[in-house]
Design an enzyme around this catalytic site. Structure first.
Site, PDB file in Angstrom:
ATOM      1  N   LYS A  28     -14.626   3.020  25.129  1.00  0.00           N
ATOM      2  CA  LYS A  28     -15.431   3.921  24.558  1.00  0.00           C
ATOM      3  C   LYS A  28     -15.520   5.371  25.327  1.00  0.00           C
ATOM      4  CE  LYS A  28     -17.198   1.043  20.356  1.00  0.00           C
ATOM      5  NZ  LYS A  28     -17.975   0.701  19.605  1.00  0.00           N
TER       6      LYS A  28
ATOM      7  N   GLU B 174     -18.270   6.167  14.700  1.00  0.00           N
ATOM      8  CA  GLU B 174     -18.861   6.763  15.760  1.00  0.00           C
ATOM      9  C   GLU B 174     -18.273   7.980  15.823  1.00  0.00           C
ATOM     10  OE1 GLU B 174     -18.279   4.802  19.373  1.00  0.00           O
ATOM     11  OE2 GLU B 174     -19.530   2.924  18.705  1.00  0.00           O
TER      12      GLU B 174
ATOM     13  N   GLU C 191     -14.699  -2.738  10.403  1.00  0.00           N
ATOM     14  CA  GLU C 191     -15.974  -2.913  11.365  1.00  0.00           C
ATOM     15  C   GLU C 191     -17.085  -1.799  11.036  1.00  0.00           C
ATOM     16  OE1 GLU C 191     -14.182  -2.160  15.921  1.00  0.00           O
ATOM     17  OE2 GLU C 191     -14.453  -0.430  15.058  1.00  0.00           O
TER      18      GLU C 191
ATOM     19  N   GLY D 193     -21.819  -2.580  18.387  1.00  0.00           N
ATOM     20  CA  GLY D 193     -23.142  -2.220  19.519  1.00  0.00           C
ATOM     21  C   GLY D 193     -24.604  -3.106  18.737  1.00  0.00           C
TER      22      GLY D 193
ATOM     23  N   SER E  22     -19.282  -5.565  17.142  1.00  0.00           N
ATOM     24  CA  SER E  22     -19.995  -7.093  18.341  1.00  0.00           C
ATOM     25  C   SER E  22     -19.236  -8.198  18.571  1.00  0.00           C
ATOM     26  CB  SER E  22     -21.977  -7.773  17.497  1.00  0.00           C
ATOM     27  OG  SER E  22     -21.822  -6.535  17.575  1.00  0.00           O
TER      28      SER E  22
HETATM   29  P1  13P Z   1     -18.995  -3.486  20.433  1.00  0.00           P
HETATM   30  O1  13P Z   1     -18.002  -4.351  20.097  1.00  0.00           O
HETATM   31  O2  13P Z   1     -19.515  -2.958  21.366  1.00  0.00           O
HETATM   32  O3  13P Z   1     -20.015  -4.184  19.155  1.00  0.00           O
HETATM   33  O4  13P Z   1     -17.848  -2.234  18.792  1.00  0.00           O
HETATM   34  C1  13P Z   1     -17.644  -2.326  18.304  1.00  0.00           C
HETATM   35  C2  13P Z   1     -16.288  -1.200  18.428  1.00  0.00           C
HETATM   36  O5  13P Z   1     -16.863  -0.043  17.925  1.00  0.00           O
HETATM   37  C3  13P Z   1     -15.268  -0.905  18.488  1.00  0.00           C
HETATM   38  O6  13P Z   1     -14.773  -0.465  18.052  1.00  0.00           O
END
Ligand code: 13P
Length: 334
Positions: free
Chosen positions: A11, A97, A167, A173, A213
């Protein structure tokens, strides 16, 4: 054969020094990973530096987004050709996102998928429902719409070059990961849809990662699911030890296939495991002690039913269109 794939999505984290250091640690910690492929997706600004660090290693490079045009007056955008030049092999597209914060539409995501394929890169198309959509029972509707739109107009060959990630937005997150059963259900549904949009072969070969997560302590559990072919990791990919542990825990054990698929033709009453016909309602076990229940008589909408390990069969919820049926260990509905 679907070799497990573990992708780290960094990210918008890390400057150059941090990116280099993280890439070095991942590279050194995964010199000869067995039974798993690993890719990291740093921010655009670190791609060249990370490419240099990873050069000659088995860890691949990916990007987090791109534009659909190869060049032009698109201030602030990065093209697939630029990413290919840097040595990227895959591009994340349709990440939640991007969809929710930056309002990317299905149509834009579809153009990006096609562009990435045109330039010889692999799209990793992400789909997933929000918490509210799940509460309303719209999970399958949402992921189906996202996959149909993302793959619109693609040839079967191009679909075969795509990677998918489920996802759920509520798991990203938050520390609340989907349970293995929740992930398996949606992955099975997506595989059924791949069969419908492409072919049964495509459904058998397309790799579908789970993301949301994922940590070192839950990676093994979710990747044990037959339909989960690896993980897409956010936060836990920013620390080399946790990312390396996730990669190792996601590796295929002993190279044995986890199980075979049961594919049903929704237009007919026949089902097959591989080439073996399965009578409706029957359980088919193979040498690995893995069973599947034929459900064509129950009107399986997507024509696909995950084959379940025997011990899990007794009261597993099996997806059937948007509703679902429960089957007992003899395949009876109940
Ligand atoms: P997290 O592993 O921080 O939950 O994020 C997942 C993600 O968006 C991977 O693209």
């Amino acid at each position: 054969m679907r070799p497990p794939l573990v992708v780290g999505n960094w990210k918008m984290h890390g400057g150059l020094a941090e990116a280099r250091a993280l890439a070095q640690s991942v590279r050194d910690g995964l010199k000869r990973p067995r039974g798993v492929e690993v890719v990291v997706c740093p921010p655009f600004t670190a791609l060249a530096a990370v490419a240099e660090v990873l050069g000659g290693s088995v860890v691949g490079l990916g990007a987090q987004n791109c534009h659909w045009e190869p060049h032009g007056a698109f201030t602030g955008e990065i093209s697939p050709t630029m990413l290919a030049e840097l040595g990227c092999r895959l591009v994340l597209l349709g990440h939640s996102e991007r969809r929710h914060i930056f309002r990317e539409t299905d149509d834009e995501i579809n153009k990006k998928v096609a562009a990435v394929l045109r330039h010889g890169l692999q799209p990793l198309l992400c789909v997933g429902e929000t918490a509210e959509e799940r509460r309303q029972g719209l999970t399958f509707t949402v992921v189906e719409g996202q996959l149909r739109a993302g793959w619109a107009g693609l040839s079967l060959e191009d679909m075969g070059r795509c990677l998918l990630a489920y996802e759920p937005v509520w798991a990203i997150g938050t520390g609340v990961n989907a349970t293995p059963a929740q992930a398996a259900e949606v992955h099975g549904y997506l595989r059924g849809l791949a069969s419908e949009l492409g072919s049964k072969d495509l459904a058998q070969t397309v790799r579908i990662l789970y993301g949301g997560s994922v940590k070192a302590d839950n990676a093994a559990e979710v990747t044990q699911e037959p339909d989960v072919d690896g993980v897409l990791v956010g936060g836990a990919s920013l620390q080399a030890p946790s990312f390396i542990a996730i990669a190792k825990k996601s590796a295929a054990k002993g190279g044995a296939p986890k199980r075979r698929l049961l594919l049903c033709d929704p237009e007919s009453t026949s089902c097959a495991i591989g080439r073996t016909a399965v009578p409706p309602g029957a359980i088919e076990s193979n040498r690995l002690g893995i069973s599947a229940v034929s459900h064509s008589t129950t009107g399986a909408r997507s024509g696909y039913l995950p084959a379940l390990p025997l011990r899990q069969q007794r009261s597993r919820y099996v997806s059937r269109g948007r509703a679902g049926v429960r089957v007992d260990s003899r395949g009876r509905r109940g």
